[in-house]
Design a protein around this motif. Structure first.
Motif, PDB file in Angstrom:
ATOM      1  N   THR A  18      -3.437 -26.580  11.298  1.00 25.83           N
ATOM      2  CA  THR A  18      -3.354 -25.629   9.596  1.00 25.83           C
ATOM      3  C   THR A  18      -4.149 -27.187   9.283  1.00 25.83           C
ATOM      4  N   ARG A  19      -4.889 -28.177   9.394  1.00 26.39           N
ATOM      5  CA  ARG A  19      -5.252 -29.128   9.248  1.00 26.39           C
ATOM      6  C   ARG A  19      -6.749 -28.675   8.258  1.00 26.39           C
ATOM      7  N   ALA A  20      -7.262 -28.952   6.884  1.00 20.71           N
ATOM      8  CA  ALA A  20      -8.586 -28.923   6.728  1.00 20.71           C
ATOM      9  C   ALA A  20      -9.579 -29.927   7.216  1.00 20.71           C
ATOM     10  N   CYS A  21     -10.555 -29.780   7.474  1.00 21.85           N
ATOM     11  CA  CYS A  21     -11.803 -30.468   7.735  1.00 21.85           C
ATOM     12  C   CYS A  21     -11.787 -31.432   6.946  1.00 21.85           C
ATOM     13  N   PHE A  22     -12.658 -32.527   7.613  1.00 23.55           N
ATOM     14  CA  PHE A  22     -12.479 -33.887   6.260  1.00 23.55           C
ATOM     15  C   PHE A  22     -13.499 -33.190   5.493  1.00 23.55           C
ATOM     16  N   GLU A  23     -14.800 -32.562   5.453  1.00 25.49           N
ATOM     17  CA  GLU A  23     -15.307 -32.373   4.564  1.00 25.49           C
ATOM     18  C   GLU A  23     -15.060 -31.481   3.335  1.00 25.49           C
ATOM     19  N   ALA A  24     -14.105 -30.473   3.955  1.00 21.16           N
ATOM     20  CA  ALA A  24     -13.434 -29.881   3.163  1.00 21.16           C
ATOM     21  C   ALA A  24     -12.363 -29.929   2.244  1.00 21.16           C
ATOM     22  N   GLN A  25     -11.809 -31.291   2.335  1.00 20.12           N
ATOM     23  CA  GLN A  25     -11.223 -31.979   1.989  1.00 20.12           C
ATOM     24  C   GLN A  25     -11.466 -32.881   0.336  1.00 20.12           C
ATOM     25  N   VAL A  26     -12.728 -33.319   0.558  1.00 17.97           N
ATOM     26  CA  VAL A  26     -14.120 -33.558   0.047  1.00 17.97           C
ATOM     27  C   VAL A  26     -13.974 -32.580  -0.720  1.00 17.97           C
ATOM     28  N   MET A  27     -14.347 -31.590  -0.960  1.00 13.86           N
ATOM     29  CA  MET A  27     -14.761 -29.942  -1.914  1.00 13.86           C
ATOM     30  C   MET A  27     -13.993 -29.967  -2.020  1.00 13.86           C
ATOM     31  N   ASP A  28     -12.111 -30.294  -1.656  1.00 10.15           N
ATOM     32  CA  ASP A  28     -12.013 -30.538  -2.407  1.00 10.15           C
ATOM     33  C   ASP A  28     -11.013 -30.659  -4.048  1.00 10.15           C
ATOM     34  N   TRP A  29     -11.225 -31.983  -3.730  1.00 11.12           N
ATOM     35  CA  TRP A  29     -10.980 -33.320  -4.337  1.00 11.12           C
ATOM     36  C   TRP A  29     -12.263 -32.985  -5.509  1.00 11.12           C
ATOM     37  N   SER A  30     -13.653 -32.799  -4.616  1.00 11.68           N
ATOM     38  CA  SER A  30     -14.685 -32.673  -6.048  1.00 11.68           C
ATOM     39  C   SER A  30     -14.063 -31.552  -7.063  1.00 11.68           C
ATOM     40  N   ASP A  31     -13.938 -30.642  -6.167  1.00 10.40           N
ATOM     41  CA  ASP A  31     -13.222 -29.438  -7.276  1.00 10.40           C
ATOM     42  C   ASP A  31     -12.448 -29.633  -8.373  1.00 10.40           C
ATOM     43  N   ASP A  32     -11.178 -30.538  -7.852  1.00 17.56           N
ATOM     44  CA  ASP A  32     -10.143 -31.115  -9.160  1.00 17.56           C
ATOM     45  C   ASP A  32     -10.798 -31.765  -9.596  1.00 17.56           C
ATOM     46  N   VAL A  33     -11.986 -32.759  -9.384  1.00 15.28           N
ATOM     47  CA  VAL A  33     -11.956 -33.927 -10.680  1.00 15.28           C
ATOM     48  C   VAL A  33     -13.250 -33.321 -11.539  1.00 15.28           C
ATOM     49  N   ALA A  34     -13.929 -31.801 -10.696  1.00 13.57           N
ATOM     50  CA  ALA A  34     -15.077 -31.420 -11.867  1.00 13.57           C
ATOM     51  C   ALA A  34     -14.054 -30.687 -13.068  1.00 13.57           C
ATOM     52  N   TYR A  35     -13.834 -29.749 -12.127  1.00 15.65           N
ATOM     53  CA  TYR A  35     -12.558 -29.285 -13.345  1.00 15.65           C
ATOM     54  C   TYR A  35     -11.786 -29.577 -13.829  1.00 15.65           C
ATOM     55  N   SER A  36     -10.694 -30.542 -13.949  1.00 14.94           N
ATOM     56  CA  SER A  36     -10.050 -31.396 -14.627  1.00 14.94           C
ATOM     57  C   SER A  36     -11.083 -31.588 -15.599  1.00 14.94           C
ATOM     58  N   VAL A  37     -12.157 -32.221 -15.292  1.00  9.16           N
ATOM     59  CA  VAL A  37     -12.682 -32.935 -16.429  1.00  9.16           C
ATOM     60  C   VAL A  37     -13.235 -31.710 -16.803  1.00  9.16           C
ATOM     61  N   HIS A  38     -14.455 -31.322 -16.756  1.00  8.75           N
ATOM     62  CA  HIS A  38     -14.629 -30.707 -17.556  1.00  8.75           C
ATOM     63  C   HIS A  38     -14.260 -29.428 -18.467  1.00  8.75           C
ATOM     64  N   ASP A  39     -12.702 -29.102 -17.762  1.00  9.93           N
ATOM     65  CA  ASP A  39     -12.679 -27.989 -18.433  1.00  9.93           C
ATOM     66  C   ASP A  39     -11.815 -29.477 -20.097  1.00  9.93           C
ATOM     67  N   VAL A  40     -11.381 -30.607 -19.933  1.00 10.58           N
ATOM     68  CA  VAL A  40     -11.356 -30.808 -21.081  1.00 10.58           C
ATOM     69  C   VAL A  40     -11.657 -30.702 -22.209  1.00 10.58           C
ATOM     70  N   GLU A  41     -13.641 -31.920 -21.353  1.00 14.52           N
ATOM     71  CA  GLU A  41     -14.559 -31.558 -22.775  1.00 14.52           C
ATOM     72  C   GLU A  41     -15.069 -30.410 -23.249  1.00 14.52           C
ATOM     73  N   ASP A  42     -14.695 -29.237 -22.141  1.00 17.11           N
ATOM     74  CA  ASP A  42     -15.364 -27.889 -22.932  1.00 17.11           C
ATOM     75  C   ASP A  42     -14.148 -27.006 -23.504  1.00 17.11           C
ATOM     76  N   GLY A  43     -13.223 -27.742 -23.612  1.00 16.22           N
ATOM     77  CA  GLY A  43     -11.850 -27.366 -24.627  1.00 16.22           C
ATOM     78  C   GLY A  43     -12.001 -28.332 -25.845  1.00 16.22           C
ATOM     79  N   LEU A  44     -13.004 -29.599 -25.551  1.00 12.00           N
ATOM     80  CA  LEU A  44     -13.172 -30.850 -26.816  1.00 12.00           C
ATOM     81  C   LEU A  44     -13.950 -29.842 -27.190  1.00 12.00           C
ATOM     82  N   HIS A  45     -15.255 -29.353 -27.311  1.00 11.72           N
ATOM     83  CA  HIS A  45     -16.624 -28.678 -27.708  1.00 11.72           C
ATOM     84  C   HIS A  45     -16.072 -27.557 -28.288  1.00 11.72           C
ATOM     85  N   ALA A  46     -15.374 -26.461 -27.490  1.00 11.04           N
ATOM     86  CA  ALA A  46     -14.720 -25.436 -28.638  1.00 11.04           C
ATOM     87  C   ALA A  46     -13.210 -25.806 -29.800  1.00 11.04           C
TER      88      ALA A  46
END
Length: 437
Positions: free
Chosen positions: A202-230
């Motif tokens: 059940t191990r995710a491939c390396f590219e999926a792990q990169v995708m998963d972390w990129s998702d975490d990075v993007a939404y954690s940072v951008h959700d705060v940015e949108d919350g500040l803007h709003a």
């Protein structure tokens, strides 16, 4: 055949497709074709009508701040993932394709709609956005057909694997059988088993792990940015102890393991606030917006560089670095695991908790979510009673071809999952209005 040759770091099986096909445009790699198919898909375009965190039209009108949608989030995730993946030796087009497709299966109203659909689909295999993404890529999105029917976008094995965040069926979580996260419905096991051929459990491939972390990075940072803007997040509140404790309570168990010491989260938040670029005193002016955008860039760079450095320290030097020839140091498929330092994960988690506490947990949001759940439940009930009436032509045909009630219910689930927030409300209004007459 052009487009089918293995790429550096990838074996011939990686570029195979479920249904073999010629390349209409020689000169492109197999993964470039995958990326193009996702970019041109209707499913990706529909993400423009699906809310990320802040609902369009609800922002503070003192300034113009268009909040992110699932589409803009996916595009930003793809930019983060492409660069991080390339830095680690992955094929950049392959990682970008995975990032672009990671949210395609999200239904209207995001995780709230996902929960409501899962309740409706409990007796036909449940609903999970990641499993729906695989179903969409391999079956629903019309691009290639064989004598047995649609094969979806007919992506390469490596692209489908890279888009699979949870490579197990319902109830198959490797450490938590009660987890609601899974990546494939039983109906789609044949193509999933083909994708995961020779994969290590059940191990995710390396590219999926990169995708998963990129998702975490993007939404954690951008959700705060949108919350500040709003205007939902006041950065000055992050210094007040009662507010901080509420944030840490949100993080523990949801974004970090239960039992995590809140003092670690406090230290993570302090590290971020101590940075010269942190958006202290954000007030929405042009200068403040520019500072916030710089903070966004700094955070993304901080999180990605930390993962890149830790992964390289554990698995080897950069591609082409000292001591290696062409392709040396490529981390692909199952040759490595992504390493993210513990402190970096805590910093990312505390940002998620900030957005959760101040944006998602607002009182008016709970009223909105309650209404959304009603819309999905009543829409499912109305379609069950009236189908094939109300179904798009594509799903009407599948409904009429379905062999039993379970299969017909899955078609209704597929139809609802394909809708945008607006089209779900529109169809709900039409069908429930008809039911009242």
């Amino acid at each position: 055949m052009a487009g089918t040759e293995p790429l550096p770091g990838y074996d011939p099986a990686s570029v195979e497709r479920w249904a073999p096909e010629p390349d209409k445009r020689p000169g492109r790699t197999a993964f470039q074709r995958d990326r193009a198919r996702i970019l041109h898909s209707a499913a990706l375009r529909r993400l423009a009508g699906k809310t990320q965190v802040v609902t369009p039209g609800t922002v503070n009108q003192a300034w113009d701040a268009s909040p992110r949608t699932r589409l803009t989030h996916s595009l930003e995730c793809a930019q983060v993932g492409r660069e991080l993946g390339a830095a680690l030796g992955c094929d950049a087009d392959l990682v970008e394709a995975a990032c672009l497709s990671h949210d395609l299966g999200h239904p209207p109203f995001g995780h709230n709609g996902e929960s409501a659909l899962n309740e409706f689909a409990h007796d036909c295999g449940g609903f999970e956005g990641n499993a729906q993404s695989l179903r969409l890529l391999t079956r629903i999105e019309p691009k290639r057909f064989t004598s047995e029917g649609s094969v979806g976008l007919n992506l390469t094995r490596a692209a489908l694997d890279a888009a699979t965040k949870y490579p197990w069926p319902r109830g198959g979580h490797p450490t938590d059988p009660a987890s609601r996260k899974f990546g494939v419905y039983e109906d789609d096991r044949p193509v999933f088993d083909w994708v995961r051929k020779e994969a290590p459990g059940t191990r995710a491939c390396f590219e999926a792990q990169v995708m998963d972390w990129s998702d975490d990075v993007a939404y954690s940072v951008h959700d705060v940015e949108d919350g500040l803007h709003a205007g939902h997040i006041d950065p000055d509140c992050l210094h007040a102890e009662p507010e901080r404790q509420e944030i840490f309570a949100v993080a523990v168990g949801r974004y970090v393991p239960a039992g995590t010491d809140p003092a670690e989260l406090a230290a993570a938040l302090d590290r971020l606030q101590d940075q010269q670029w942190w958006p202290h005193g954000y007030d929405g002016t042009a200068v403040a917006q520019a500072r916030l955008k710089d903070a966004t860039s700094q955070l993304i760079g901080r999180f990605c560089l930390a993962a890149e450095g830790a992964t390289r320290a554990a698995w080897g030097p950069r591609p082409g670095g000292a001591g290696g020839g062409a392709g040396h140091g490529r981390l692909t498929r199952y040759a490595a695991e992504l390493v993210v330092p513990h402190e970096t994960r805590l910093e990312c988690a505390v940002l998620k908790a900030v957005a959760d506490r101040y944006v998602m947990q607002r009182a008016e949001q709970e009223r909105v979510r309650a209404d959304q759940r009603v819309v999905v439940a009543e829409l499912a009930e109305a379609l069950t009673a009236r189908a094939p009436d109300g179904l798009d032509p594509q799903f009407r045909t599948l409904f009429e071809q379905a062999g039993d009630d379970r299969a017909r219910k899955r078609v209704i689930v597929d139809q609802i999952a394909s809708l945008t927030d607006t089209s779900a409300r529109s169809l709900h209004d039409r069908l429930t209005r008809q039911g009242r007459h």
